[in-house]
Design an enzyme around this catalytic site. Structure first.
Site, mmCIF file in Angstrom:
data_model
loop_
_atom_site.group_PDB
_atom_site.id
_atom_site.type_symbol
_atom_site.label_atom_id
_atom_site.label_comp_id
_atom_site.label_asym_id
_atom_site.label_seq_id
_atom_site.Cartn_x
_atom_site.Cartn_y
_atom_site.Cartn_z
ATOM 1 N N GLU A 12 1.902 -4.502 -16.932
ATOM 2 C CA GLU A 12 2.858 -5.169 -16.437
ATOM 3 C C GLU A 12 3.083 -6.447 -16.570
ATOM 4 O O GLU A 12 1.706 -7.270 -17.168
ATOM 5 C CB GLU A 12 2.808 -4.803 -14.931
ATOM 6 C CG GLU A 12 1.670 -5.387 -14.115
ATOM 7 C CD GLU A 12 2.036 -5.825 -12.622
ATOM 8 O OE1 GLU A 12 2.791 -6.648 -12.560
ATOM 9 O OE2 GLU A 12 1.365 -5.134 -11.720
ATOM 10 N N LYS A 61 11.079 -11.843 -10.916
ATOM 11 C CA LYS A 61 10.028 -10.647 -10.756
ATOM 12 C C LYS A 61 10.842 -9.542 -10.528
ATOM 13 O O LYS A 61 11.379 -9.265 -9.620
ATOM 14 C CB LYS A 61 9.409 -11.018 -9.293
ATOM 15 C CG LYS A 61 8.465 -10.164 -8.753
ATOM 16 C CD LYS A 61 7.979 -10.298 -7.453
ATOM 17 C CE LYS A 61 7.194 -9.096 -6.684
ATOM 18 N NZ LYS A 61 7.000 -9.589 -5.397
ATOM 19 N N VAL A 107 5.340 -3.347 -11.045
ATOM 20 C CA VAL A 107 5.023 -1.998 -11.364
ATOM 21 C C VAL A 107 6.156 -0.961 -11.372
ATOM 22 O O VAL A 107 6.251 -0.219 -12.332
ATOM 23 C CB VAL A 107 4.208 -1.257 -10.139
ATOM 24 C CG1 VAL A 107 3.750 0.302 -10.243
ATOM 25 C CG2 VAL A 107 2.701 -2.056 -10.014
ATOM 26 N N ASP A 149 9.726 -4.094 5.104
ATOM 27 C CA ASP A 149 9.245 -4.527 3.796
ATOM 28 C C ASP A 149 8.297 -3.400 3.050
ATOM 29 O O ASP A 149 7.169 -3.419 3.529
ATOM 30 C CB ASP A 149 8.613 -5.899 3.901
ATOM 31 C CG ASP A 149 8.342 -6.404 2.348
ATOM 32 O OD1 ASP A 149 8.363 -5.581 1.515
ATOM 33 O OD2 ASP A 149 7.859 -7.669 2.366
ATOM 34 N N SER A 156 7.449 -1.763 -0.589
ATOM 35 C CA SER A 156 7.480 -2.092 -1.970
ATOM 36 C C SER A 156 8.416 -0.825 -2.605
ATOM 37 O O SER A 156 8.257 0.348 -2.485
ATOM 38 C CB SER A 156 6.102 -2.305 -2.691
ATOM 39 O OG SER A 156 6.530 -2.365 -4.155
ATOM 40 N N ALA A 157 9.250 -1.423 -3.596
ATOM 41 C CA ALA A 157 10.160 -0.347 -4.251
ATOM 42 C C ALA A 157 9.077 0.349 -5.357
ATOM 43 O O ALA A 157 9.505 1.558 -5.962
ATOM 44 C CB ALA A 157 11.099 -1.119 -5.250
ATOM 45 N N ASP A 158 7.868 -0.030 -5.485
ATOM 46 C CA ASP A 158 6.785 0.547 -6.213
ATOM 47 C C ASP A 158 6.624 2.185 -5.684
ATOM 48 O O ASP A 158 6.245 2.828 -6.598
ATOM 49 C CB ASP A 158 5.338 -0.088 -6.248
ATOM 50 C CG ASP A 158 5.468 -1.340 -6.862
ATOM 51 O OD1 ASP A 158 6.400 -1.707 -7.550
ATOM 52 O OD2 ASP A 158 4.367 -2.280 -6.912
ATOM 53 N N LYS A 189 -2.848 -3.136 -2.758
ATOM 54 C CA LYS A 189 -3.268 -4.403 -2.344
ATOM 55 C C LYS A 189 -3.604 -4.453 -0.834
ATOM 56 O O LYS A 189 -2.963 -3.773 -0.044
ATOM 57 C CB LYS A 189 -2.484 -5.666 -2.562
ATOM 58 C CG LYS A 189 -2.635 -5.859 -4.247
ATOM 59 C CD LYS A 189 -1.489 -6.915 -4.511
ATOM 60 C CE LYS A 189 -0.167 -6.552 -4.731
ATOM 61 N NZ LYS A 189 0.122 -5.917 -6.038
HETATM 62 N N1 PSU Z 1 -1.507 -6.183 -9.149
HETATM 63 C C1 PSU Z 1 -2.276 -7.310 -9.109
HETATM 64 N N2 PSU Z 1 -1.485 -8.683 -8.868
HETATM 65 C C2 PSU Z 1 -0.088 -8.493 -8.674
HETATM 66 C C3 PSU Z 1 0.792 -7.175 -8.871
HETATM 67 C C4 PSU Z 1 -0.080 -6.041 -8.885
HETATM 68 O O1 PSU Z 1 -3.080 -7.626 -9.163
HETATM 69 O O2 PSU Z 1 0.592 -9.510 -8.715
HETATM 70 C C5 PSU Z 1 2.360 -7.164 -8.524
HETATM 71 C C6 PSU Z 1 2.795 -5.968 -9.040
HETATM 72 O O3 PSU Z 1 3.862 -6.262 -9.996
HETATM 73 C C7 PSU Z 1 3.370 -5.056 -7.795
HETATM 74 C C8 PSU Z 1 3.887 -6.255 -7.077
HETATM 75 O O4 PSU Z 1 4.539 -4.563 -8.487
HETATM 76 O O5 PSU Z 1 2.931 -7.179 -7.253
HETATM 77 C C9 PSU Z 1 4.259 -6.000 -5.792
HETATM 78 O O6 PSU Z 1 5.324 -6.647 -5.200
HETATM 79 P P1 PSU Z 1 5.948 -6.273 -3.976
HETATM 80 O O7 PSU Z 1 5.074 -6.389 -2.947
HETATM 81 O O8 PSU Z 1 6.973 -7.539 -3.699
HETATM 82 O O9 PSU Z 1 6.862 -5.002 -4.225
HETATM 83 MN MN MN Z 2 8.774 -6.349 -0.734
#
Ligand code: PSU
Ligand code: MN
Length: 303
Positions: free
Chosen positions: A26, A87, A107, A139, A141-143, A160
Site C-alpha cells: 500500500e 488517502k 488497505v 468510526d 475502518s472500511a478495511d 493498530k
Molecule cells: N499500517 C501502518 N501505517 C499506516 C496504515 C497501516 O503501519 O498508516 C494505514 C493503512 O493504509 C490503513 C489505514 O488502511 O492506516 C487505516 O486508516 P483508517 O483507520 O482511517 O481506516
Molecule cells: Mn475511520
C-alpha cells in the site's frame, strides 16, 4: 468495454505475465503513516526484501487518473514528498481516478486494486479497525468491510493497537474474515507481540496458509483473510509500555477534535513524538517482517 485504468511497472507486468509470485504494497503508509524520509526509505527496503525473498513487489497508488501498480524510484520519491495526497478507500478510489487527484491507497483500496491486477497477497503494517469510542463516533475502518468482500490475503501485525481490538475481532468474525495468528496463539497488537486476545485461528507456515486459501476457493468462499504476524521479539515495544503512550495520544486526538480520516495519521504521528521515534522503528520492523511472510505465501500459492 473500456480497458482498466491501470499502469503496471515493467517489472510487475512481466512477473504477472510469467505467473510469478507478486506481493502488493500500500501507499498510505508512505503518505500518511510515516514521516519523510523514513517513509520512502522503508518503502524501498520493503520492496528489496520481497525481491530478496524471490517475489516481486507491487506498490500501488493513484496518479494522473491511473492506478499505478509498481512504482519506480522517482515516482516513489515524488509520492513520499507530495502534499495534498488523498488517502483513498473504497468510497473515493474512483473519485481520485475521475478527478485526476493524486491518491495513496489504504488497505481497503489496495485490496481492490490488487484484485483488479490479479495479485493475491498484500503486505502492510496494521489494518484499520474499530476505533475506541466507536459506539459514539461510529468510526470503523472500511478495511474491515473490504476484508469481508475482496479476495486478497492481507499480512499485517494485527490491527493498530490504538484501536479497540476486541471489537475489531468481533467485526472481522461477523464479516466472515478468517484471522490467523501466524506462529502464535495470540492476536498481535502492532507494536507489541501480545494483546491478551486469542487469535481465532493459528497456522505456522506459508504452505498451510496457501492450502487454507485453496480450500476456501474450492468451496467458493470469497473475501479476504488476515494473517496476523507478530513483530519480531527484538523489535517489539511491550504492551505495558505502549499502553500509557496510546492513552495519551487518544487524549490528544480528542482534545484536538481530530475525526474521520485524520484520526489514524494523527495518532501514528503523535505516538512517534511521544516514544521519541521508537514507535516508528518498530513500525518499520514489523512491515519488513510482514513483507517476508507475504512473499513466502505468494510463492506457496504458486507451488
Ligand atoms: N499500517 C501502518 N501505517 C499506516 C496504515 C497501516 O503501519 O498508516 C494505514 C493503512 O493504509 C490503513 C489505514 O488502511 O492506516 C487505516 O486508516 P483508517 O483507520 O482511517 O481506516
Ligand atoms: Mn475511520
Amino acid at each position: 468495454m473500456a480497458s482498466l485504468p491501470i499502469i503496471y511497472s515493467p517489472e510487475v507486468e512481466a512477473a504477472l505475465a510469467a505467473g510469478k509470485a507478486v506481493v502488493a504494497l500500500e501507499s498510505t503508509i508512505v503518505t500518511h503513516g510515516m514521516p519523510y524520509p523514513d517513509n520512502v526509505e522503508t518503502a524501498r527496503a520493503v520492496e528489496a526484501e520481497i525481491r530478496a525473498r524471490g517475489a516481486v513487489p507491487a506498490t500501488i497508488a493513484v496518479l494522473d487518473g491511473h492506478i499505478r501498480v509498481g512504482l519506480d524510484e522517482a515516482t516513489l520519491e515524488r509520492l513520499g514528498t507530495m502534499t495534498g495526497v488523498m488517502k483513498l478507500s473504497r468510497a473515493d478510489l474512483a473519485f481520485a481516478l475521475a478527478t485526476k487527484r493524486p491518491g495513496s491507497t489504504t488497505v481497503a483500496a489496495t485490496m481492490i486494486c490488487a484484485r483488479l491486477a490479479g495479485i493475491d497477497v498484500f503486505a502492510t503494517g496494521g489494518i484499520g479497525g474499530v476505533h475506541q469510542g466507536a459506539e459514539e463516533s461510529f468510526d470503523i475502518s472500511a478495511d474491515l468491510e473490504e476484508l469481508g468482500r475482496t479476495s486478497v490475503i492481507v499480512v499485517a501485525a494485527g490491527a493498530k493497537a490504538i484501536l479497540d481490538l476486541p471489537k475489531t475481532l468481533e467485526v472481522l468474525e461477523t464479516k466472515g474474515v478468517p484471522v490467523i495468528g501466524f506462529g502464535t496463539d495470540e492476536f498481535p497488537a502492532f507494536w507489541s507481540r501480545s494483546s491478551g486476545l486469542k487469535a481465532p485461528l493459528r497456522l505456522d507456515t506459508a504452505a498451510e496458509i496457501a492450502a487454507f486459501q485453496k480450500a476456501r476457493d474450492l468451496i467458493g468462499i470469497a473475501g479476504g483473510m488476515l494473517i496476523a504476524n507478530p513483530v519480531p521479539e527484538a523489535d517489539e515495544i511491550p504492551a505495558v509500555r505502549m499502553k500509557g503512550f496510546i492513552e495519551a495520544s487518544l487524549g490528544a486526538a480528542r482534545d484536538a477534535g481530530i475525526s474521520a480520516k485524520a484520526v489514524t495519521p494523527f495518532l501514528l504521528a503523535d505516538m512517534f513524538d511521544r516514544t521519541a521515534g521508537s514507535s516508528l522503528k518498530t513500525n518499520i520492523a514489523l512491515v519488513m517482517n510482514n513483507a517476508r511472510v507475504a512473499a513466502d505465501i505468494a510463492k506457496a500459492l504458486k507451488a
